[in-house]
Design an enzyme around this catalytic site. Structure first.
Site, PDB file in Angstrom:
ATOM      1  N   THR A   1      56.007  51.510 -65.536  1.00 13.75           N
ATOM      2  CA  THR A   1      57.067  50.586 -65.962  1.00 13.75           C
ATOM      3  C   THR A   1      56.623  49.148 -65.696  1.00 13.75           C
ATOM      4  O   THR A   1      56.025  48.863 -64.653  1.00 13.75           O
ATOM      5  CB  THR A   1      58.355  50.891 -65.177  1.00 13.75           C
ATOM      6  N   GLY A   2      56.953  48.263 -66.638  1.00 12.17           N
ATOM      7  CA  GLY A   2      56.698  46.843 -66.395  1.00 12.17           C
ATOM      8  C   GLY A   2      56.041  46.164 -67.582  1.00 12.17           C
ATOM      9  O   GLY A   2      55.690  46.800 -68.585  1.00 12.17           O
TER      10      GLY A   2
ATOM     11  N   LYS B   1      47.886  39.522 -58.729  1.00 12.68           N
ATOM     12  CA  LYS B   1      48.431  40.629 -57.923  1.00 12.68           C
ATOM     13  C   LYS B   1      47.538  41.017 -56.752  1.00 12.68           C
ATOM     14  O   LYS B   1      47.938  41.791 -55.898  1.00 12.68           O
ATOM     15  CB  LYS B   1      48.652  41.859 -58.814  1.00 12.68           C
TER      16      LYS B   1
ATOM     17  N   GLU C   1      58.659  56.029 -60.240  1.00 11.12           N
ATOM     18  CA  GLU C   1      57.219  55.733 -60.262  1.00 11.12           C
ATOM     19  C   GLU C   1      56.491  56.501 -59.155  1.00 11.12           C
ATOM     20  O   GLU C   1      55.396  57.022 -59.363  1.00 11.12           O
ATOM     21  CB  GLU C   1      56.996  54.230 -60.087  1.00 11.12           C
TER      22      GLU C   1
ATOM     23  N   ASP D   1      52.997  45.087 -58.046  1.00  9.98           N
ATOM     24  CA  ASP D   1      53.375  43.709 -57.685  1.00  9.98           C
ATOM     25  C   ASP D   1      52.323  43.083 -56.775  1.00  9.98           C
ATOM     26  O   ASP D   1      52.105  41.877 -56.826  1.00  9.98           O
ATOM     27  CB  ASP D   1      54.753  43.721 -57.029  1.00  9.98           C
TER      28      ASP D   1
ATOM     29  N   LYS E   1      55.143  48.055 -55.038  1.00  7.15           N
ATOM     30  CA  LYS E   1      55.707  48.253 -56.368  1.00  7.15           C
ATOM     31  C   LYS E   1      57.233  48.214 -56.274  1.00  7.15           C
ATOM     32  O   LYS E   1      57.793  48.301 -55.202  1.00  7.15           O
ATOM     33  CB  LYS E   1      55.271  49.615 -56.946  1.00  7.15           C
TER      34      LYS E   1
ATOM     35  N   GLY F   1      59.087  45.883 -58.353  1.00  6.97           N
ATOM     36  CA  GLY F   1      59.632  44.639 -58.891  1.00  6.97           C
ATOM     37  C   GLY F   1      60.525  44.873 -60.100  1.00  6.97           C
ATOM     38  O   GLY F   1      61.438  44.085 -60.376  1.00  6.97           O
TER      39      GLY F   1
ATOM     40  N   THR G   1      53.100  44.752 -67.844  1.00  4.50           N
ATOM     41  CA  THR G   1      51.661  44.971 -68.053  1.00  4.50           C
ATOM     42  C   THR G   1      51.429  46.349 -68.684  1.00  4.50           C
ATOM     43  O   THR G   1      50.777  46.458 -69.732  1.00  4.50           O
ATOM     44  CB  THR G   1      50.885  44.873 -66.717  1.00  4.50           C
TER      45      THR G   1
ATOM     46  N   GLY H   1      51.834  49.553 -63.344  1.00  9.75           N
ATOM     47  CA  GLY H   1      51.610  48.199 -62.837  1.00  9.75           C
ATOM     48  C   GLY H   1      51.792  48.156 -61.329  1.00  9.75           C
ATOM     49  O   GLY H   1      52.078  49.168 -60.682  1.00  9.75           O
TER      50      GLY H   1
HETATM   51  C1  5RP Z   1      58.345  48.381 -61.592  1.00  8.13           C
HETATM   52  C2  5RP Z   1      57.021  48.074 -61.021  1.00  8.13           C
HETATM   53  C3  5RP Z   1      56.058  47.334 -61.872  1.00  8.13           C
HETATM   54  O1  5RP Z   1      54.968  48.149 -62.139  1.00  8.13           O
HETATM   55  C4  5RP Z   1      55.641  46.105 -61.156  1.00  8.13           C
HETATM   56  O2  5RP Z   1      56.802  45.340 -60.887  1.00  8.13           O
HETATM   57  C5  5RP Z   1      54.665  45.263 -61.981  1.00  8.13           C
HETATM   58  O3  5RP Z   1      55.299  44.817 -63.146  1.00  8.13           O
HETATM   59  P1  5RP Z   1      54.649  43.753 -64.118  1.00  8.13           P
HETATM   60  O4  5RP Z   1      53.484  44.416 -64.763  1.00  8.13           O
HETATM   61  O5  5RP Z   1      55.778  43.431 -65.082  1.00  8.13           O
HETATM   62  O6  5RP Z   1      54.263  42.552 -63.290  1.00  8.13           O
HETATM   63  O7  5RP Z   1      56.692  48.435 -59.916  1.00  8.13           O
HETATM   64  O8  5RP Z   1      59.188  48.973 -60.653  1.00  8.13           O
END
Ligand code: 5RP
Length: 234
Positions: free
Chosen positions: A29-30, A125, A107, A88, A98, A100, A32, A86
């Site tokens: 999720t996210g 990151k 996840e 954080d 993770k 965010g 990226t 992804g």
């Molecule tokens: C979601 C996550 C995401 O993978 C993490 O926040 C990174 O997101 P992004 O690629 O938008 O920076 O842990 O719960």
């Protein structure tokens, strides 16, 4: 497209090299890994890639269906070949923060069921010590203020209930998110994970320890792949 958005896209697409026909793939999720999901959809449509996916959030489920990835339920299969997700933050030991995007529980369940975990990220990151990014903790709605107080006392830092406007963020699982502002001080993520999981009211914490095998990182030097020497993927 901003520079950062371009880097996310580069990393997201490059990570698809870890996927081949016949695989069961966890879909993170996210912003990226969104690019990974879109690219896998393109590979299915244009290159005949045959995979099934397990999404880690309702948002990813929606995107995966839109781009034509066949989905299965994690409960109906015996593990996954790989999850791409992804992060954080990640540190030199490949430990992660993770959550965010508030999807940390699903996840982590999906990562736990995967034979390999590939993280996609831009170079903002990478950190020496985890914790500058507020640590997400999924908690029950019941007595959530009390749980947040215990977390604050235990971790000795400010802990906030994550809000969407005037209301707490509600996760796909009907829970809430507490964000712990520890600062870049997390010396012992494995010990800290145990301490946090021991608090009643905590459902899961966004410390992903000893799960990440590879980081596909996009930065000024292009896309680089960092392989965890203690990991399962080469
Ligand atoms: C979601 C996550 C995401 O993978 C993490 O926040 C990174 O997101 P992004 O690629 O938008 O920076 O842990 O719960």
């Amino acid at each position: 497209m901003t520079d950062v958005e371009g880097l996310k896209k580069d990393a997201g697409i490059a990570a698809c090299s870890y996927v081949s026909s016949g695989m069961k793939v966890g879909l993170g999720t996210g912003s990226t890994v969104k690019h990974t999901v879109i690219e896998l959809g393109r590979m299915i449509a244009e290159e005949g890639l045959e995979i099934v996916g397990v999404p880690t959030s309702l948002a990813t489920e929606k995107l995966a269906l839109e781009v034509g990835i066949p989905l299965v339920k994690l409960s109906d299969i015996d593990g996954l070949d790989v999850v791409i997700d992804g992060a954080d933050e990640y540190d030199p030991q490949f430990q992660l923060i993770k959550g965010g995007g508030a999807a940390l529980l699903r996840e982590k369940i999906v990562a736990q069921e995967s034979s390999g975990m590939v993280v996609v990220a831009d170079d903002r990151k990478r950190v020496e010590k985890l914790g500058a990014f507020p640590l997400p903790i999924e908690i029950t709605p019941f007595a959530h203020q009390a749980t947040i107080r215990v977390l604050g006392r235990t971790l000795n830092c400010r802990v906030n209930c994550r809000m969407a406007g005037d209301n707490p963020v509600i996760t796909d699982n009907g829970n809430m998110i507490a964000d712990a502002h520890c600062g870049p001080t997390i010396q012992d993520p494995i010990g800290m994970e145990k301490v946090i999981l021991n608090i009643a009211g905590v459902v899961q914490v966004g410390l992903f320890n000893n799960m990440c095998d590879v980081v596909v990182l996009a930065g000024a030097n292009g896309v680089e792949t960092f392989v965890n020497p203690n990991g399962r993927l080469k």
